[in-house]
Design a protein around this motif. Structure first.
Motif, PDB file in Angstrom:
ATOM      1  N   PHE A 112       0.586  -1.179   0.079  1.00  0.00           N
ATOM      2  CA  PHE A 112      -0.016  -0.064   0.220  1.00  0.00           C
ATOM      3  C   PHE A 112       0.788   1.206   0.056  1.00  0.00           C
ATOM      4  O   PHE A 112       0.541   2.240  -0.584  1.00  0.00           O
ATOM      5  CB  PHE A 112      -0.898  -0.108   1.171  1.00  0.00           C
ATOM      6  N   VAL A 113       1.792   1.299   0.896  1.00  0.00           N
ATOM      7  CA  VAL A 113       2.862   2.416   0.722  1.00  0.00           C
ATOM      8  C   VAL A 113       3.284   2.567  -0.768  1.00  0.00           C
ATOM      9  O   VAL A 113       3.428   3.757  -1.043  1.00  0.00           O
ATOM     10  CB  VAL A 113       3.996   2.025   1.627  1.00  0.00           C
ATOM     11  N   LYS A 114       3.566   1.474  -1.243  1.00  0.00           N
ATOM     12  CA  LYS A 114       4.578   1.371  -2.825  1.00  0.00           C
ATOM     13  C   LYS A 114       3.334   2.303  -3.543  1.00  0.00           C
ATOM     14  O   LYS A 114       3.510   2.971  -4.254  1.00  0.00           O
ATOM     15  CB  LYS A 114       4.913   0.167  -2.924  1.00  0.00           C
ATOM     16  N   ARG A 115       2.050   1.512  -3.602  1.00  0.00           N
ATOM     17  CA  ARG A 115       1.084   2.039  -4.453  1.00  0.00           C
ATOM     18  C   ARG A 115       0.732   3.613  -4.245  1.00  0.00           C
ATOM     19  O   ARG A 115       0.527   4.270  -5.051  1.00  0.00           O
ATOM     20  CB  ARG A 115      -0.159   1.156  -4.212  1.00  0.00           C
ATOM     21  N   SER A 116       0.621   3.991  -2.849  1.00  0.00           N
ATOM     22  CA  SER A 116       0.696   5.475  -2.612  1.00  0.00           C
ATOM     23  C   SER A 116       1.676   6.051  -3.386  1.00  0.00           C
ATOM     24  O   SER A 116       1.429   7.283  -3.757  1.00  0.00           O
ATOM     25  CB  SER A 116       0.348   5.785  -1.200  1.00  0.00           C
ATOM     26  N   ILE A 117       2.901   5.947  -3.142  1.00  0.00           N
ATOM     27  CA  ILE A 117       3.837   6.559  -3.795  1.00  0.00           C
ATOM     28  C   ILE A 117       3.929   6.535  -5.024  1.00  0.00           C
ATOM     29  O   ILE A 117       3.961   7.669  -5.902  1.00  0.00           O
ATOM     30  CB  ILE A 117       5.465   5.749  -3.086  1.00  0.00           C
ATOM     31  N   THR A 118       3.489   5.462  -5.759  1.00  0.00           N
ATOM     32  CA  THR A 118       3.437   5.572  -7.332  1.00  0.00           C
ATOM     33  C   THR A 118       2.408   6.598  -7.713  1.00  0.00           C
ATOM     34  O   THR A 118       2.484   7.265  -8.778  1.00  0.00           O
ATOM     35  CB  THR A 118       2.842   4.098  -7.785  1.00  0.00           C
ATOM     36  N   ALA A 119       1.137   6.627  -6.911  1.00  0.00           N
ATOM     37  CA  ALA A 119       0.113   7.386  -7.321  1.00  0.00           C
ATOM     38  C   ALA A 119       0.688   8.659  -7.340  1.00  0.00           C
ATOM     39  O   ALA A 119       0.331   9.689  -8.221  1.00  0.00           O
ATOM     40  CB  ALA A 119      -1.137   7.194  -6.326  1.00  0.00           C
ATOM     41  N   TRP A 120       1.512   9.096  -6.339  1.00  0.00           N
ATOM     42  CA  TRP A 120       1.978  10.591  -6.065  1.00  0.00           C
ATOM     43  C   TRP A 120       2.778  10.770  -7.257  1.00  0.00           C
ATOM     44  O   TRP A 120       2.868  11.956  -7.740  1.00  0.00           O
ATOM     45  CB  TRP A 120       2.666  10.305  -4.882  1.00  0.00           C
ATOM     46  N   VAL A 121       3.862   9.629  -7.660  1.00  0.00           N
ATOM     47  CA  VAL A 121       4.734  10.199  -8.590  1.00  0.00           C
ATOM     48  C   VAL A 121       4.080  10.368 -10.057  1.00  0.00           C
ATOM     49  O   VAL A 121       4.391  11.329 -10.707  1.00  0.00           O
ATOM     50  CB  VAL A 121       5.747   8.957  -8.737  1.00  0.00           C
ATOM     51  N   VAL A 122       2.972   9.589 -10.255  1.00  0.00           N
ATOM     52  CA  VAL A 122       2.201   9.764 -11.331  1.00  0.00           C
ATOM     53  C   VAL A 122       1.432  11.201 -11.535  1.00  0.00           C
ATOM     54  O   VAL A 122       1.698  11.942 -12.525  1.00  0.00           O
ATOM     55  CB  VAL A 122       1.033   8.507 -11.564  1.00  0.00           C
ATOM     56  N   THR A 123       1.110  11.645 -10.404  1.00  0.00           N
ATOM     57  CA  THR A 123       0.384  13.004 -10.476  1.00  0.00           C
ATOM     58  C   THR A 123       1.478  14.124 -10.512  1.00  0.00           C
ATOM     59  O   THR A 123       1.097  14.924 -11.243  1.00  0.00           O
ATOM     60  CB  THR A 123      -0.146  13.181  -8.760  1.00  0.00           C
ATOM     61  N   VAL A 124       2.624  14.053  -9.957  1.00  0.00           N
ATOM     62  CA  VAL A 124       3.577  15.111 -10.065  1.00  0.00           C
ATOM     63  C   VAL A 124       4.065  14.959 -11.688  1.00  0.00           C
ATOM     64  O   VAL A 124       4.292  16.183 -12.122  1.00  0.00           O
ATOM     65  CB  VAL A 124       4.976  14.520  -9.246  1.00  0.00           C
ATOM     66  N   ILE A 125       4.057  13.856 -12.203  1.00  0.00           N
ATOM     67  CA  ILE A 125       4.474  14.040 -13.731  1.00  0.00           C
ATOM     68  C   ILE A 125       3.410  14.352 -14.586  1.00  0.00           C
ATOM     69  O   ILE A 125       3.738  15.422 -15.215  1.00  0.00           O
ATOM     70  CB  ILE A 125       4.567  12.505 -14.250  1.00  0.00           C
ATOM     71  N   VAL A 126       2.162  14.283 -14.212  1.00  0.00           N
ATOM     72  CA  VAL A 126       1.003  14.994 -14.910  1.00  0.00           C
ATOM     73  C   VAL A 126       1.025  16.524 -14.651  1.00  0.00           C
ATOM     74  O   VAL A 126       0.955  17.221 -15.837  1.00  0.00           O
ATOM     75  CB  VAL A 126      -0.358  14.480 -14.252  1.00  0.00           C
TER      76      VAL A 126
END
Lengths: 505, 107
Positions: free
Chosen positions: B29-43
């Motif tokens: 879950f931490v990894k998924r939250s971090i991934t979601a965050w990275v995707v948003t930063v890239i967007v």
């Protein structure tokens, strides 16, 4: 109304705002945690204004309009960089908050020293960033100078007004702490919104007839101000991208902004900030619009100091009694944001340099020292601005590039890459600083169209990675404990969570 | 320090023993939250910078009279809270950092 009266009234109001902050904020000042990070109890509303105030300083009010006046659309870099920073902050700030809460950290240096298990590294980061921050205080003093110059027509001594303004600030933070500063920031932000809002809506109708006509005359008369690189020939799209990247990652590296992360009462508060702060950026678009309209209204001349165009337009457009509001807003936006900077640098010196080097210093005397240091630091900043302004200009040129070099240490290694070592951090930072200083001071910024600070950051990251692999990291056991709460390896079942859970032993 | 921190490393705290895999899941879950965050930063980087590199660095066509680049920089600060708001909603459901048990100790 004469100019001395305008300035006098404004200074009195600044004093009253400071007094109000002190009166409402003094309650939490029993220890350094209360004074510096408000006992980690600040709610969303005040954190919003505190962050807003830190980011929307005299630079936003005067400098950004001046930048748009001189460089046209390159000014949009400033709209983009904070938003990139908020997006980065969404996960970074709450994580740092959780770690800070657990280990009682109140400064950036505490965090770095804790993560790399190295007191000397903490001292190094504290001392160097405190020096960079003094230059930043000077930026605010210069902002105040611009206000007084335009309003006073050179008839009033800028030196004495600056000394007066900043001594009021030193007293306000000494007595009011961060809570008091947040209240002052709220008043300042609201006044600034009103001032910018009124200007943004009055100028198009007063000088052009309507918004449509204003944009029409922009396109007809100043097309080179509307695209990149345009009027500023060396600031192209590549420059925009690299500058936003550098400053976006660099924003939270400023210790005073990093410190705001500790003031919040919970991580959620910080995540919500990230969601709503981007709306604030529209204020910057309004300021840029005012700067662009100044090109048409005042004419484009190299003899006009960009920093003065907002106040020049205010004086030209509005009756004198209304100019008082602008003066107050501009003065507050020069003075109030310097509060957390002074507080943070004095705590860095007292806690992370003096107490770290001399561990016998008690908490109580360290706290006293922190508060007392506010005065000498303010005086040094004032002295440097007045006596050595050209030195300040040189330091400020590199200050942003320098502070961004902490990114590998604080975020890459600090939160995510466990293999990072203190030697990697130190060599990386020094590499970055040397390269940034050489490129900027030899006027090679931008370097082949790329922001020089980013060139330095890339070199920094390479050295940081290589040296980290060659040296011994902190033990895995220590890091497991360090990150235990920030990146939990467990997740509580939904609907059955919270501190009320029975923890049996 | 509360009792939780005295439990020490390597000892599975009793409050989630009902699921033998919960420890592993938390990491995911931490990894998924971090991934979601990275995707948003890239967007957000693409909205602000990618767009300017690709198409937004122009005056025409004008939008409501505004030069195109200017209009773009009025639009994006309005889109960002939407992107970050979606991230917030995702994060609130999935990020184990949000469990107060991780940070209410001692208060």
């Amino acid at each position: 109304m004469n100019t001395a009266l305008v300035l006098g009234v404004s200074l009195v109001v600044v004093f009253l705002v400071a007094l109000l902050g002190v009166f409402l904020g003094r309650g939490r000042n029993k220890d350094i945690e209360g004074w510096l990070v408000s006992g980690r109890k600040m709610g969303s509303f005040l954190v919003w204004f505190l962050l807003g105030s830190e980011i929307y300083t005299a630079f936003t009010f005067e400098g950004l309009a001046g930048y748009a006046y001189k460089n046209g659309s390159a000014a949009f870099y400033n709209v983009a960089l904070n938003d990139v920073a908020y997006a980065i902050g969404f996960l970074v700030l709450p994580t740092i908050w959780i770690i800070g809460k657990r280990f009682g950290y109140v400064t950036q240096s505490d965090f770095v020293a804790g993560r790399y298990q190295s007191k000397p590294l903490g001292v190094f980061v504290a001392l160097t960033s405190a020096i960079i921050m003094i230059a930043y205080i000077d930026l605010n003093i210069t902002g105040l100078e611009a206000v007084i110059k335009v309003i006073g027509h050179g008839a009033i001594s800028t030196t004495w007004s600056e000394v007066l303004g900043f001594l009021i600030l030193a007293l306000a933070v000494f007595f009011g702490g961060i809570q008091g500063n947040a209240i002052q920031a709220a008043i300042k932000d609201i006044l600034m919104f009103i001032a910018i809002g009124v200007m943004f809506f009055v100028i198009p109708f007063h000088y052009f007839g309507s918004f449509g006509h204003m944009y029409g005359s922009f396109i007809k008369q100043i097309p080179s101000h509307l695209t990149l690189p345009g009027v500023s020939k060396h600031l192209g799209v590549m420059w925009l991208i690299t500058t936003v990247l550098l400053n976006g990652v660099g924003q939270w590296m400023w210790p005073q902004w990093f410190g705001v992360a500790f003031t919040a009462k919970n991580p959620r508060t910080l995540k919500l900030q990230s969601v709503f702060m981007p709306f604030y950026q529209l204020v910057k678009v309004a300021v840029i619009t005012i700067g662009l309209s100044a090109v048409v209204i005042l004419g484009f001349s190299k003899h006009i100091n960009g920093n003065n165009v907002v106040m020049m337009l205010a004086v030209k457009t509005f009756p004198e009694w209304f100019v008082v509001l602008f003066t107050i807003a501009a003065m507050l936006s020069a003075i109030i944001p310097a509060g957390p900077i002074i507080m943070t640098s004095s705590s860095l010196i007292a806690k992370n340099v003096v107490q770290a080097l001399k561990p016998t210093t008690t908490e109580k005397s360290m706290y006293t020292l922190t508060r007392v240091l506010v005065f000498p630091l303010t005086i040094i900043a004032l002295f440097l601005t007045i006596v050595a302004p050209s030195l300040i200009v040189q330091i400020l040129l590199v200050a942003y590039d320098f502070i961004s070099q902490l990114f590998p240490a604080v975020i890459v290694g600090g939160l995510f890459w466990r293999r990072a070592t203190k030697q990697g951090v130190l060599t990386g930072i020094i590499t970055g600083w040397v390269i940034a200083a050489v490129l900027v001071l030899t006027k090679n910024d931008p370097f082949h169209g790329i922001n020089a600070g980013l060139v330095a950051l890339v070199a920094n990251l390479i050295v940081f990675t290589v040296v980290s692999y060659l040296t011994q990291p902190v033990s895995a056991d220590y890091l497991d404990t360090f990150f235990e709460h920030a990146f939990p390896r467990t997740k509580l079942p939904r609907g059955n969570r919270g501190p009320q859970l029975p923890i049996s032993e | 320090m509360s009792r939780l921190s005295q439990l020490g490393r390597g000892v599975t705290p009793l409050y989630h023993t009902e699921n033998a895999f919960s420890e592993m899941k938390g990491g995911i879950f931490v990894k998924r939250s971090i991934t979601a965050w990275v995707v948003t930063v890239i967007v957000i980087l693409l909205l602000y910078l990618g767009a300017v590199a690709l198409f937004a660095n122009r005056i025409h066509p004008t939008i409501l009279g505004m030069p195109f680049l200017y209009a773009w920089y009025v639009l994006v600060p309005l889109l960002n809270p939407v992107a970050l708001g979606l991230l917030y909603i995702y994060d609130r459901r999935h990020n184990p950092q949000n469990d107060p048990i991780h940070w209410t100790e001692g208060s």
